[in-house]
Design an enzyme around this catalytic site. Sequence first.
Site, PDB file in Angstrom:
ATOM      1  N   GLU A   1       0.824  -1.210   0.000  1.00  0.00           N
ATOM      2  CA  GLU A   1       0.000   0.000   0.000  1.00  0.00           C
ATOM      3  C   GLU A   1       0.858   1.260   0.000  1.00  0.00           C
ATOM      4  OE1 GLU A   1      -0.176  -2.677   2.076  1.00  0.00           O
ATOM      5  OE2 GLU A   1      -2.063  -2.625   3.190  1.00  0.00           O
TER       6      GLU A   1
ATOM      7  N   CYS B   1      -2.580  -2.708   7.617  1.00  0.00           N
ATOM      8  CA  CYS B   1      -2.107  -2.588   8.987  1.00  0.00           C
ATOM      9  C   CYS B   1      -2.322  -1.139   9.444  1.00  0.00           C
ATOM     10  CB  CYS B   1      -0.635  -2.971   9.070  1.00  0.00           C
ATOM     11  SG  CYS B   1       0.478  -1.752   8.312  1.00  0.00           S
TER      12      CYS B   1
ATOM     13  N   CYS C   1      -0.313   1.443   7.303  1.00  0.00           N
ATOM     14  CA  CYS C   1      -0.866   1.645   5.956  1.00  0.00           C
ATOM     15  C   CYS C   1      -2.214   2.350   6.012  1.00  0.00           C
ATOM     16  CB  CYS C   1      -0.977   0.311   5.232  1.00  0.00           C
ATOM     17  SG  CYS C   1       0.631  -0.408   4.842  1.00  0.00           S
TER      18      CYS C   1
END
Length: 160
Positions: free
Chosen positions: A64, A92, A95
């Site tokens: 990402e 996560c 990101c």
Amino acid sequence: MLRGMTDPKTPFTTWMPQALAEARAAQARGEVPVGAVIISPDGQIVARAGNETRAQHDPSTHAEILAIRRACQAVGSQRLEGHALWVTLEPCPMCAACIAMARIETLYYGASDPKSGGLESGPRLYTHPNLHHRPQVYNGIAADQCAELLRDFFQSRRIS
């Protein structure tokens, strides 16, 4: 709502096959198989990436983040308003924060990540009242394929 879901005349287009291709390419390089693509408001791929944390020796080089960096360079702005991000795994917290800071309009992801995800589990970043931007989020897109790719990768690591 997913584009095309509210207007029956406009078909919904998924970009998850392209994100899965990036995940498979990452896997072939020995990386955790996560892939991402960023789509412009006019429906073109602006950037694509797979994880590069091992190759770059950099924990921030998730798919990402790399896709966002490349898209920002391509459009000449730190903001990606009107853009969509397709990623094979729930982002996560790192990101998810970057997605919000880039002002990405819509996030589509495949598999959930109960251990390290930042949206459904963990900090649930987009529910925080001080967050300045919350993308529209759609999950479960090709979830079985995305999860299987990850499951097979980690299973092969345990066997080796």
